[in-house]
Enzyme design. Structure first.
Site, PDB file in Angstrom:
ATOM      1  N   SER A   1      -0.923  -8.679  -2.470  1.00  0.00           N
ATOM      2  CA  SER A   1      -0.179  -7.426  -2.355  1.00  0.00           C
ATOM      3  C   SER A   1      -0.509  -6.711  -1.050  1.00  0.00           C
ATOM      4  O   SER A   1      -0.282  -7.248   0.026  1.00  0.00           O
ATOM      5  CB  SER A   1      -0.461  -6.555  -3.579  1.00  0.00           C
ATOM      6  OG  SER A   1       0.432  -5.472  -3.647  1.00  0.00           O
TER       7      SER A   1
ATOM      8  N   ASP B   1       5.621  -3.802   1.429  1.00  0.00           N
ATOM      9  CA  ASP B   1       4.321  -4.460   1.534  1.00  0.00           C
ATOM     10  C   ASP B   1       4.525  -5.971   1.506  1.00  0.00           C
ATOM     11  O   ASP B   1       5.655  -6.453   1.391  1.00  0.00           O
ATOM     12  CB  ASP B   1       3.385  -3.956   0.430  1.00  0.00           C
ATOM     13  CG  ASP B   1       3.832  -4.352  -0.962  1.00  0.00           C
ATOM     14  OD1 ASP B   1       5.041  -4.609  -1.157  1.00  0.00           O
ATOM     15  OD2 ASP B   1       2.985  -4.398  -1.878  1.00  0.00           O
TER      16      ASP B   1
ATOM     17  N   ASP C   1       4.294  -8.404  -0.606  1.00  0.00           N
ATOM     18  CA  ASP C   1       4.982  -9.082  -1.710  1.00  0.00           C
ATOM     19  C   ASP C   1       6.201  -8.305  -2.207  1.00  0.00           C
ATOM     20  O   ASP C   1       6.821  -8.674  -3.200  1.00  0.00           O
ATOM     21  CB  ASP C   1       4.023  -9.394  -2.858  1.00  0.00           C
ATOM     22  CG  ASP C   1       3.483  -8.158  -3.554  1.00  0.00           C
ATOM     23  OD1 ASP C   1       3.311  -7.125  -2.880  1.00  0.00           O
ATOM     24  OD2 ASP C   1       3.220  -8.210  -4.764  1.00  0.00           O
TER      25      ASP C   1
ATOM     26  N   ASP D   1       6.880  -5.330  -3.607  1.00  0.00           N
ATOM     27  CA  ASP D   1       7.010  -4.527  -4.828  1.00  0.00           C
ATOM     28  C   ASP D   1       6.767  -3.047  -4.550  1.00  0.00           C
ATOM     29  O   ASP D   1       6.947  -2.212  -5.431  1.00  0.00           O
ATOM     30  CB  ASP D   1       6.103  -5.032  -5.953  1.00  0.00           C
ATOM     31  CG  ASP D   1       4.618  -5.013  -5.608  1.00  0.00           C
ATOM     32  OD1 ASP D   1       4.262  -4.611  -4.481  1.00  0.00           O
ATOM     33  OD2 ASP D   1       3.811  -5.426  -6.466  1.00  0.00           O
TER      34      ASP D   1
END
Length: 461
Positions: free
Chosen positions: A106, A250, A252, A254
């Site tokens: 993340s 970011d 990933d 999300d």
């Protein structure tokens, strides 16, 4: 450097001693434990697991280890390759898989990676399930199947286009209206998978896209956490390009943050607030965010005739509360929008499409839209932990000191004052205590944070 095992998965820095860092040994051990948990729920067939990853440098290496371990453990694999966290979650649902593993750390820096574990609903494991995985990973030996019991790769396929298609098909996404507006948008995807999906989504919405850090090399151009101090580049680019807005995700994808047309931050906390305002304008109902999120969501929800609920920090806690209270929208103040009509997971793609629809319907610039919401200012700080610090004792002491105030202790300690709040909690992913505050001015929020940091240091002496 660091290996963190928690109910949400395993996260650590690549290389070094096994059990202390994220090494091949740890990846294999934890993946084996996970597939054992999933296998116990599947009768008379091999479990099917979806695997996806972000673009960080260790992603392919860890993905290969995960895929091989799943096959050796008797699971079939659908590998969606370079894919966002929300995309991998949706692939689990639409492919009718039994679970999924997302390989991403993340917002953590480039030397980190992690395994995020999903159930058959494409959602993160519950606390109880996470504890089971941790317990299974602690066993010293595993019994792997013989050659006739190993799994196979069912497919290697891109899922990003399908994710975009499903976002654009949502009734609350007014594609044609947004296309007529012809927004000019600067995108900063921090050289990860967002650089693959976000420009494509925006172009489908008729936007002119200026790409910044959109090559998915995994060599992050700046600290990947989408905080104002890391986003000077896109702020300058929005002004230079005379763009309508900037979009930041970011690694990933999300978390979602916007930059206003004048180069100022729209405010990561206000991503969810603005999207929720739009959904509530058409479908009044309840909302949920975690304890560390802005009061503005409560204010907007009540103004629209709904009821606001707070959950413990962590996506699984938010989604559990959303289902419990029938929330029409929810998420986290870190820019995580959860829209149940698509799926129960933080999703920057759906957040972007809904936000642009709302912006179009309001006929405003971002600075004008931001001015319609209650003005709160958040200060996010941290205290590095050392082995001698007893965090539970520290939090108990703070709670006792402020027992006359409104205190919530479902996740650390949150103290609500009349015009401000402070939330203290031990991070699940890093060796720190997070100190989040919010007030009516930045100066007040910073002062409140420093006051509690000083108190905690006093307690720790």
């Amino acid at each position: 450097m660091t290996l963190i095992k928690s109910i949400s998965g395993i996260r650590g820095t690549i290389g070094g001693p096994a059990g202390e860092n994220l090494t091949p040994h740890d990846v294999v051990k934890f993946t084996t434990a996970y597939v054992r948990l999933i296998s116990d729920r599947v009768v008379n067939r091999r479990p099917v697991i979806v695997v996806g990853r972000d673009a960080r440098l260790s992603g392919q290496l860890v993905s290969d280890l995960v895929e091989g371990t799943l096959l050796a453990s008797g699971a079939d694999v659908i590998n969606v390759g370079l894919c966002t966290t929300p995309g991998t979650e949706m692939a689990v649902i639409t492919k009718h898989a039994d679970g999924g593993i997302i390989i991403t750390a993340s917002h953590n820096p480039w030397q980190w990676n992690a395994l995020k574990l999903l159930n058959a609903d494409g959602e993160f494991l519950s606390a109880a399930e996470g504890q089971q995985v941790l317990a299974l990973s602690g066993e010293e030996s595993f019994d792997y199947p013989a050659i006739d019991g190993i799994g196979r790769v069912l497919s290697r396929e891109d899922y990003n286009d399908e994710h975009i298609r499903r976002v654009l098909a949502l009734p609350m996404v007014d594609v044609e209206a947004v296309r007529r507006r012809h927004y000019k948008v600067v995108v900063d995807a921090v050289n990860s998978v967002g650089g693959v999906v976000m420009p494509k989504l925006l172009r489908e919405l008729g936007c002119e896209v200026v790409e910044l850090n959109c090559e998915p090399t995994g060599e992050f151009a700046h600290n990947p956490e989408p905080l104002p101090e890391h986003l000077r580049g896109i702020s300058e680019a929005v002004v230079r390009e005379k763009a309508d807005l900037g979009v930041v995700v970011d690694p990933d994808v999300d978390r979602l943050a916007f930059v206003s047309e004048d180069g100022t931050m729209f405010g990561e906390e206000y991503t969810l607030v603005s999207v929720a305002d739009y959904i509530l304008s058409e479908h009044p109902g309840n909302t949920v965010s975690n304890l560390s999120s802005t009061r503005a969501l409560r204010d907007v929800t009540e103004r629209r005739g709904g009821r606001y609920y707070a959950s413990a920090v962590g996506e699984v806690n938010v989604t559990t509360k959303m289902k419990e209270v029938g929330a029409v929208i929810g998420g986290e103040g870190n820019g995580g929008v959860i829209y149940p009509e698509l799926h129960y997971g933080r999703d920057a793609l759906v957040g972007t499409a809904l936000f642009l629809t709302w912006l179009t319907r309001r006929g405003m610039t971002l600075t004008q839209l931001r001015a319609t919401y209650p003005a709160y200012y958040a200060s996010k700080n941290r205290i590095e932990l050392t082995p001698e610090i007893d965090v539970d004792k520290v939090l108990r002491e703070v709670k006792e000191r402020y027992s006359n105030e409104k205190v919530n202790d479902i996740d650390g300690v949150k103290i609500d004052f009349e015009n401000s709040w402070v939330h203290l909690r031990k991070s699940n992913t890093e060796p720190i205590i997070r100190v989040y505050t919010e007030a009516r001015s930045m100066e007040e929020a910073d002062a409140l944070a420093q006051r509690f940091i000083a108190e905690i240091r006093e307690i720790c002496r």
